[in-house]
Scaffold this motif. Structure first.
Motif, PDB file in Angstrom:
ATOM      1  N   LEU A   1      52.223  36.930  33.535  1.00  0.00           N
ATOM      2  CA  LEU A   1      51.837  37.100  34.940  1.00  0.00           C
ATOM      3  C   LEU A   1      50.889  38.279  35.113  1.00  0.00           C
ATOM      4  CD1 LEU A   1      55.255  36.381  36.693  1.00  0.00           C
ATOM      5  CD2 LEU A   1      53.207  34.944  36.755  1.00  0.00           C
ATOM      6  N   VAL A   2      51.110  39.353  34.350  1.00  0.00           N
ATOM      7  CA  VAL A   2      50.208  40.512  34.416  1.00  0.00           C
ATOM      8  C   VAL A   2      48.821  40.132  33.898  1.00  0.00           C
ATOM      9  CG1 VAL A   2      49.762  42.835  33.527  1.00  0.00           C
ATOM     10  CG2 VAL A   2      52.067  42.214  34.248  1.00  0.00           C
ATOM     11  N   SER A   3      48.768  39.413  32.777  1.00  0.00           N
ATOM     12  CA  SER A   3      47.484  38.965  32.229  1.00  0.00           C
ATOM     13  C   SER A   3      46.772  38.029  33.202  1.00  0.00           C
ATOM     14  CB  SER A   3      47.700  38.246  30.887  1.00  0.00           C
ATOM     15  OG  SER A   3      48.221  39.127  29.930  1.00  0.00           O
ATOM     16  N   LEU A   4      47.541  37.167  33.823  1.00  0.00           N
ATOM     17  CA  LEU A   4      46.976  36.225  34.793  1.00  0.00           C
ATOM     18  C   LEU A   4      46.437  36.966  36.016  1.00  0.00           C
ATOM     19  CD1 LEU A   4      46.614  33.168  35.114  1.00  0.00           C
ATOM     20  CD2 LEU A   4      48.826  33.105  36.287  1.00  0.00           C
ATOM     21  N   ALA A   5      47.167  37.983  36.472  1.00  0.00           N
ATOM     22  CA  ALA A   5      46.722  38.794  37.609  1.00  0.00           C
ATOM     23  C   ALA A   5      45.422  39.519  37.269  1.00  0.00           C
ATOM     24  CB  ALA A   5      47.807  39.790  38.002  1.00  0.00           C
ATOM     25  N   ASN A   6      45.328  40.070  36.049  1.00  0.00           N
ATOM     26  CA  ASN A   6      44.104  40.743  35.603  1.00  0.00           C
ATOM     27  C   ASN A   6      42.915  39.791  35.632  1.00  0.00           C
ATOM     28  OD1 ASN A   6      44.391  43.483  35.087  1.00  0.00           O
ATOM     29  ND2 ASN A   6      45.424  43.126  33.149  1.00  0.00           N
ATOM     30  N   TYR A   7      43.136  38.592  35.125  1.00  0.00           N
ATOM     31  CA  TYR A   7      42.063  37.598  35.090  1.00  0.00           C
ATOM     32  C   TYR A   7      41.643  37.215  36.515  1.00  0.00           C
ATOM     33  CZ  TYR A   7      39.414  33.390  34.043  1.00  0.00           C
ATOM     34  OH  TYR A   7      38.405  32.453  33.974  1.00  0.00           O
ATOM     35  N   THR A   8      42.605  37.046  37.393  1.00  0.00           N
ATOM     36  CA  THR A   8      42.315  36.662  38.779  1.00  0.00           C
ATOM     37  C   THR A   8      41.516  37.739  39.492  1.00  0.00           C
ATOM     38  OG1 THR A   8      44.384  35.394  38.838  1.00  0.00           O
ATOM     39  CG2 THR A   8      43.359  35.909  40.957  1.00  0.00           C
ATOM     40  N   ILE A   9      41.910  39.000  39.297  1.00  0.00           N
ATOM     41  CA  ILE A   9      41.190  40.115  39.928  1.00  0.00           C
ATOM     42  C   ILE A   9      39.749  40.173  39.410  1.00  0.00           C
ATOM     43  CG2 ILE A   9      41.062  42.643  40.102  1.00  0.00           C
ATOM     44  CD1 ILE A   9      44.171  42.607  39.938  1.00  0.00           C
ATOM     45  N   GLY A  10      39.583  40.052  38.091  1.00  0.00           N
ATOM     46  CA  GLY A  10      38.243  40.063  37.508  1.00  0.00           C
ATOM     47  C   GLY A  10      37.371  38.930  38.027  1.00  0.00           C
ATOM     48  N   SER A  11      37.949  37.741  38.162  1.00  0.00           N
ATOM     49  CA  SER A  11      37.215  36.584  38.679  1.00  0.00           C
ATOM     50  C   SER A  11      36.823  36.802  40.137  1.00  0.00           C
ATOM     51  CB  SER A  11      38.067  35.321  38.558  1.00  0.00           C
ATOM     52  OG  SER A  11      38.383  35.064  37.213  1.00  0.00           O
ATOM     53  N   PHE A  12      37.747  37.390  40.912  1.00  0.00           N
ATOM     54  CA  PHE A  12      37.465  37.670  42.327  1.00  0.00           C
ATOM     55  C   PHE A  12      36.309  38.647  42.456  1.00  0.00           C
ATOM     56  CE2 PHE A  12      38.269  40.475  46.013  1.00  0.00           C
ATOM     57  CZ  PHE A  12      38.119  39.546  47.035  1.00  0.00           C
ATOM     58  N   PHE A  13      36.306  39.701  41.635  1.00  0.00           N
ATOM     59  CA  PHE A  13      35.210  40.677  41.668  1.00  0.00           C
ATOM     60  C   PHE A  13      33.884  40.007  41.325  1.00  0.00           C
ATOM     61  CE2 PHE A  13      38.070  44.580  40.611  1.00  0.00           C
ATOM     62  CZ  PHE A  13      38.412  44.671  41.956  1.00  0.00           C
ATOM     63  N   GLU A  14      33.901  39.123  40.327  1.00  0.00           N
ATOM     64  CA  GLU A  14      32.674  38.451  39.906  1.00  0.00           C
ATOM     65  C   GLU A  14      32.152  37.528  41.007  1.00  0.00           C
ATOM     66  OE1 GLU A  14      29.474  37.587  37.605  1.00  0.00           O
ATOM     67  OE2 GLU A  14      30.994  39.126  37.285  1.00  0.00           O
TER      68      GLU A  14
END
Length: 320
Positions: free
Chosen positions: A240-253
């Motif tokens: 879930l932490v890895s998934l949250a990191n990926y989601t935040i990065g995608s949102f920023f992009e």
């Protein structure tokens, strides 16, 4: 590819970094070396220890490989452009970076979806876990996680390779297909439409897999005792932490690609641009390495064993 009128592009984002470029060069180099070291260490420890050859750890190995894959697509080119006087990148280098960075992002999400499925099987079918997550199935899932994004993005990217470019400015720290296509001499509406279809094919199946897995995990946990619920959910926290990191990065992009960010501080824009590669590539090996007790024990043994063997070697090598 047709002959192009433009063979190099100016990366305008680097002009904002000119004053402190050598400080930032050092920082980026250290980040790159940190990412490589952490991911190679985790990959090597899991590969060396047969007792760590469990499905989740093998998927973790692929996260580490993808972290190396993505960071290598980003940092060498970034360091080169940062120290150049013109802040230019050649067309070939830009196209190469686009392919690797886009497929990095897609592979990352696919592996995370597979890891979510692994948690679903482990919690909902614990007695059948090893029969379901067989070596054959693991190989198929891992192969699909890499080949599916490579092939699918190549189909879309082949249209970009046929374009001629008249513009020569890319307003980012690295090349992305959306920015490059805007420099085309011709109408690219068909590429943009196909790009939207591609996004759906690279996101929706994996997203559905993750949602399905966690809905089933939630249902299974409701039938368990409180203690069993806590144990089950603890195994999901790293994912879930890895998934949250990926989601935040995608949102920023996404917000940087679609909205005017000129009012945002330079440091914030740099951080947001690099988040989707740097943060997951550093935190994933920490979460699954140091954060996982069994792997952490093997990492500590590796270092402390080497230290303890050093004095013994000196004794054996002493002259007689």
């Amino acid at each position: 590819m047709d002959n192009t009128s433009v063979t190099a592009f100016t990366m305008t984002a680097y002009a904002l970094m000119e004053k402190y470029k050598y400080v930032q060069f050092t920082m980026f180099l250290l980040l790159y070396l940190t990412i490589i070291t952490l991911n190679v260490l985790l990959f090597a420890v899991i590969c060396r220890q047969r007792d760590l050859h469990q499905p989740m750890n093998l998927f973790t190995c692929n996260l580490s490989l993808n972290g190396i894959y993505g960071s290598t697509a980003l940092f060498p080119a970034t360091l080169s452009v940062l120290t150049s006087e013109t802040h230019e990148i050649t067309l070939k280098a830009c196209l190469t970076q686009i392919y690797f960075l886009h497929t990095y992002a897609s592979i990352e999400f696919f592996i995370l979806a597979v890891m979510g499925y692994d948690r679903y099987v482990a919690i909902c079918y614990p007695l059948h876990y090893h029969s379901i997550m067989s070596v054959s199935r693991i190989c198929k899932l891992v192969g699909l996680a890499w080949v599916y994004p490579w092939v699918l993005f190549l189909i879309h990217f082949s249209l970009t390779l046929q374009l001629k470019f008249c513009g020569k400015y890319i307003h980012k720290l690295y090349c992305v297909n959306f920015e490059l296509v805007k420099n085309s001499c011709s109408n690219t509406a068909h590429i943009n439409i196909l790009g939207l279809v591609l996004i759906l094919l690279l996101i929706v199946p994996q997203l559905l897999m993750i949602l399905f897995s966690y809905v089933q995990i939630y249902r299974a946990c409701k039938k368990l005792s409180k203690e069993s619920q806590v144990k089950a959910l603890k195994t999901c926290i790293p994912h879930l932490v890895s998934l949250a990191n990926y989601t935040i990065g995608s949102f920023f992009e996404i917000i940087q690609s679609r909205f005017d960010m000129s009012h945002t501080a330079r440091e914030a824009r740099i951080f947001m641009s690099l988040y989707f590669i740097i943060i997951p590539s550093i935190t994933n090996p920490v979460i699954y390495g140091i954060g996982t007790r069994v792997i952490r024990v093997h990492i500590f043994k590796l270092f402390f064993r080497n230290k303890s063997l050093a004095p013994n070697r000196k004794k054996t090598e002493a002259p007689t």
